[in-house]
Design a protein around this motif. Structure first.
Motif, short mmCIF file in Angstrom:
data_model
loop_
_atom_site.label_atom_id
_atom_site.label_comp_id
_atom_site.label_asym_id
_atom_site.label_seq_id
_atom_site.Cartn_x
_atom_site.Cartn_y
_atom_site.Cartn_z
N SER A 94 0.95 -1.15 0.01
CA SER A 94 -0.10 0.01 0.02
C SER A 94 0.85 1.32 0.07
CB SER A 94 -1.05 -0.10 1.21
OG SER A 94 -0.25 0.19 2.33
N PHE A 95 0.29 2.46 -0.40
CA PHE A 95 0.84 3.64 -0.27
C PHE A 95 -0.08 4.55 -0.12
CE2 PHE A 95 -0.59 3.10 -4.78
CZ PHE A 95 -1.11 4.37 -5.00
N LEU A 96 0.47 5.80 0.76
CA LEU A 96 -0.42 6.92 0.89
C LEU A 96 0.10 8.24 0.58
CD1 LEU A 96 -1.04 5.67 4.43
CD2 LEU A 96 -3.07 6.14 3.00
N LEU A 97 -0.44 8.99 -0.40
CA LEU A 97 0.52 10.26 -0.87
C LEU A 97 -0.36 11.58 -0.41
CD1 LEU A 97 0.74 8.80 -4.65
CD2 LEU A 97 2.51 8.69 -2.82
N ALA A 98 0.44 12.24 0.16
CA ALA A 98 -0.09 13.71 0.52
C ALA A 98 0.06 14.63 -0.51
CB ALA A 98 0.94 13.93 1.75
N PRO A 99 -0.45 15.75 -0.41
CA PRO A 99 -0.56 16.76 -1.67
C PRO A 99 0.93 17.12 -1.98
CG PRO A 99 -2.25 17.40 -0.27
CD PRO A 99 -1.47 16.14 0.25
N LYS A 100 1.84 16.99 -1.08
CA LYS A 100 3.30 17.52 -1.72
C LYS A 100 3.87 16.36 -2.46
CE LYS A 100 4.45 19.99 2.79
NZ LYS A 100 5.36 20.21 3.83
N THR A 118 2.34 14.80 -4.99
CA THR A 118 1.56 14.66 -6.13
C THR A 118 1.62 15.90 -7.08
OG1 THR A 118 -0.70 15.35 -5.13
CG2 THR A 118 -0.11 13.01 -5.09
N TYR A 119 1.24 15.60 -8.35
CA TYR A 119 1.31 16.52 -9.36
C TYR A 119 0.40 17.85 -9.16
CZ TYR A 119 0.88 18.72 -14.03
OH TYR A 119 0.80 19.62 -14.71
N ALA A 120 -0.96 17.58 -8.71
CA ALA A 120 -1.91 18.50 -8.71
C ALA A 120 -2.28 18.75 -7.17
CB ALA A 120 -3.09 18.12 -9.62
N GLN A 121 -1.45 18.40 -6.49
CA GLN A 121 -1.52 18.55 -4.82
C GLN A 121 -2.73 17.80 -4.37
OE1 GLN A 121 -0.65 21.71 -6.66
NE2 GLN A 121 1.49 20.70 -6.50
N LYS A 122 -2.95 16.66 -4.96
CA LYS A 122 -4.02 15.75 -4.66
C LYS A 122 -3.77 14.98 -3.36
CE LYS A 122 -6.79 15.40 -8.78
NZ LYS A 122 -7.49 14.35 -9.68
N VAL A 123 -4.63 14.16 -2.76
CA VAL A 123 -4.37 13.32 -1.75
C VAL A 123 -4.83 11.86 -2.42
CG1 VAL A 123 -4.70 12.21 0.45
CG2 VAL A 123 -4.98 14.76 0.07
N ILE A 124 -3.99 10.93 -2.88
CA ILE A 124 -4.14 9.51 -3.51
C ILE A 124 -3.57 8.46 -2.72
CG2 ILE A 124 -3.66 8.36 -5.65
CD1 ILE A 124 -3.28 11.08 -7.11
N VAL A 125 -4.40 7.43 -2.69
CA VAL A 125 -3.81 6.23 -1.76
C VAL A 125 -4.19 5.03 -2.56
CG1 VAL A 125 -4.35 7.43 0.34
CG2 VAL A 125 -6.10 5.80 -0.50
N GLY A 126 -3.64 4.16 -2.29
CA GLY A 126 -3.93 2.75 -3.03
C GLY A 126 -3.01 1.52 -2.62
N GLN A 127 -3.66 0.30 -2.92
CA GLN A 127 -2.97 -1.19 -2.38
C GLN A 127 -3.51 -1.97 -3.39
OE1 GLN A 127 -6.01 -1.61 1.19
NE2 GLN A 127 -4.94 -3.47 0.71
N THR A 128 -2.63 -3.12 -3.18
CA THR A 128 -2.96 -4.38 -3.83
C THR A 128 -3.90 -5.23 -2.72
OG1 THR A 128 -1.00 -5.35 -3.23
CG2 THR A 128 -1.04 -4.60 -5.49
N ASN A 129 -4.60 -6.23 -3.26
CA ASN A 129 -5.10 -7.14 -2.27
C ASN A 129 -4.52 -8.55 -2.95
OD1 ASN A 129 -6.35 -9.06 -0.87
ND2 ASN A 129 -8.29 -8.95 -1.85
N GLU A 130 -3.53 -9.00 -2.17
CA GLU A 130 -2.90 -10.26 -2.85
C GLU A 130 -3.02 -11.42 -1.76
OE1 GLU A 130 1.54 -12.19 -3.17
OE2 GLU A 130 1.56 -10.04 -3.05
N GLU A 131 -3.80 -12.56 -2.34
CA GLU A 131 -4.32 -13.46 -1.32
C GLU A 131 -4.14 -14.94 -2.05
OE1 GLU A 131 -7.23 -12.61 1.62
OE2 GLU A 131 -8.06 -11.15 -0.12
N CYS A 132 -4.35 -15.91 -1.37
CA CYS A 132 -4.62 -17.35 -1.69
C CYS A 132 -5.51 -17.50 -2.53
CB CYS A 132 -4.42 -18.26 -0.42
SG CYS A 132 -4.45 -19.98 -1.29
N ILE A 133 -5.43 -18.01 -3.60
CA ILE A 133 -6.50 -18.19 -4.75
C ILE A 133 -7.43 -19.42 -4.35
CG2 ILE A 133 -5.32 -17.24 -6.65
CD1 ILE A 133 -4.89 -20.08 -7.61
N LEU A 134 -6.91 -20.23 -3.40
CA LEU A 134 -7.74 -21.51 -2.94
C LEU A 134 -8.76 -20.95 -2.04
CD1 LEU A 134 -4.98 -24.24 -2.69
CD2 LEU A 134 -6.62 -23.49 -4.71
N GLU A 135 -8.30 -19.73 -0.97
CA GLU A 135 -9.09 -19.38 0.11
C GLU A 135 -10.12 -18.33 -0.28
OE1 GLU A 135 -8.36 -17.50 4.29
OE2 GLU A 135 -6.64 -17.48 2.94
#
Length: 355
Positions: A107-113, A115-132
């Motif tokens: 995961s990542f959390l990006l404060a305005p400083k 980003t290009y347009a002083q936005k707040v952008i966050v994101g993550q992958t969800n990586e898990e077991c495909i059997l579960e």
């Protein structure tokens, strides 16, 4: 064809009933798959877990009562037993083990400083077991309640995995492990409750007070630009802050005095690659670049965009989620983001305090 987006309205119980009805088939298949997974993995009767999971009810009724009401409604709408929905709600407490958590999410959390347009952008992958977990069942649930809205990516039957609300708050989540377990509120009930909070300060205060059953890290951001990484253990809570960006995977970053039970190199490799991408593009990051961060195959098979491989035959990215708190948008790629386009989801009204 499975439903990838549903809208539910009203109070918590009513929304739960609607979720149960709308996603009845997906919830049922999720439960059946969990039953098969634990039968094959450890010869365990999953119905026993539903009975065992009832021990979480008192803590949920005290700390996350609206989530408990939503779960009750979900059981009614899906025409399933409450214990079955409770088993799915607490599935991560059932699966928690030290040989699994090191190969999960980035995961990542990006404060305005940052980003290009002083936005707040966050994101993550969800990586898990495909059997579960069967990622083809996953969905986005759009909650609407008297002007308040939440967009939540999750497995059907699980209250919340990650999301954003129209007060401008986003929540990310990852497993960590200091070798301790407790007697507290289940992970996904905590996430769902956090998405009722108005800002980072309110969310952090809740995480400091609520009893934690297993260790977790929650990434929290709000539209004002505040970002925090909160490492929560049954014994202690640590809050990491930064004015530009934060990165987290599945090892302990801020709770330095805790013993880290992470064993895999994947978590450190993914952490370093995400940090490198952000540092290289600091001040120039937009939503498309942030989406591409989660498509990285650097250091495969221990890459951020994890695929099945001989070294990791069961784990892969089930979804990638990027959220723009400035615009109030959730972008979800159902599957590996290198193979699947992101779909955009928006609120009816954002932010809620707009006149």
């Amino acid at each position: 064809m499975y439903k990838k987006y549903v809208v539910v309205e009203g109070n918590a119980y009513s929304r739960g009933v609607q979720i149960g009805k709308e996603l009845k088939n997906q919830i049922s298949i999720n439960y059946q798959n969990q039953t098969k997974y634990y039968r094959d993995k450890e010869d365990f009767n999953y119905r026993k877990w539903g009975d065992m999971a009832k021990r979480y009810i008192p803590a949920m009724e005290k700390w996350t009562p609206e989530v408990m009401e939503e779960i009750k409604g979900m059981a009614e709408g899906a025409q399933m037993e409450l214990e079955q929905i409770l088993a799915l709600t607490t599935a991560y407490e059932k699966s928690f083990s030290r040989d699994m958590i090191s190969e999960k999410c980035t995961s990542f959390l990006l404060a305005p400083k940052a980003t290009y347009a002083q936005k707040v952008i966050v994101g993550q992958t969800n990586e898990e077991c495909i059997l579960e977990w069967m990622n083809e069942l996953d969905t986005v649930i759009h909650h609407v309640d008297n002007g308040k809205e939440s967009l939540i990516y999750t497995h059907p039957g699980v209250p919340a995995y990650t999301g954003i609300n129209n007060q401008g708050l986003a929540v990310l989540w990852e497993y960590i492990d200091n070798g301790r377990t407790g007697d507290g509120v289940p992970t996904n009930a905590i996430i769902r409750h956090l998405l009722e909070c108005a800002n980072v300060g309110e969310a952090v205060e809740f995480l400091k007070m609520v009893p934690h059953d297993v260790p977790n890290e929650f990434g929290i951001a709000d539209k004002s630009g505040k970002i925090v990484s909160v490492e929560c253990f049954p014994n202690k809570v640590y809050v990491g802050r930064d004015e530009k960006y934060l990165v987290h995977t599945n090892h302990i970053v801020f709770g330095k005095e805790e013993t880290d039970y992470t064993r895999s190199i994947a978590t450190k490799t993914q952490y370093t690659e995400m940090e490198n991408q952000i540092k290289k593009n600091l001040g120039n990051i937009d939503i498309e670049m942030a989406q591409n961060f989660l498509r990285s195959h650097e250091n495969f098979p221990n890459s951020i965009c994890a695929h099945l491989s001989p070294e990791r035959p069961w784990n892969r990215v089930l979804a990638a989620v990027v959220q723009d708190l400035t615009c109030g948008e959730m972008h979800v790629a159902f599957g590996n983001p290198c193979e699947t386009d992101y779909k955009k989801y928006r609120f009816r009204k954002y932010p809620i305090n707009n006149k």
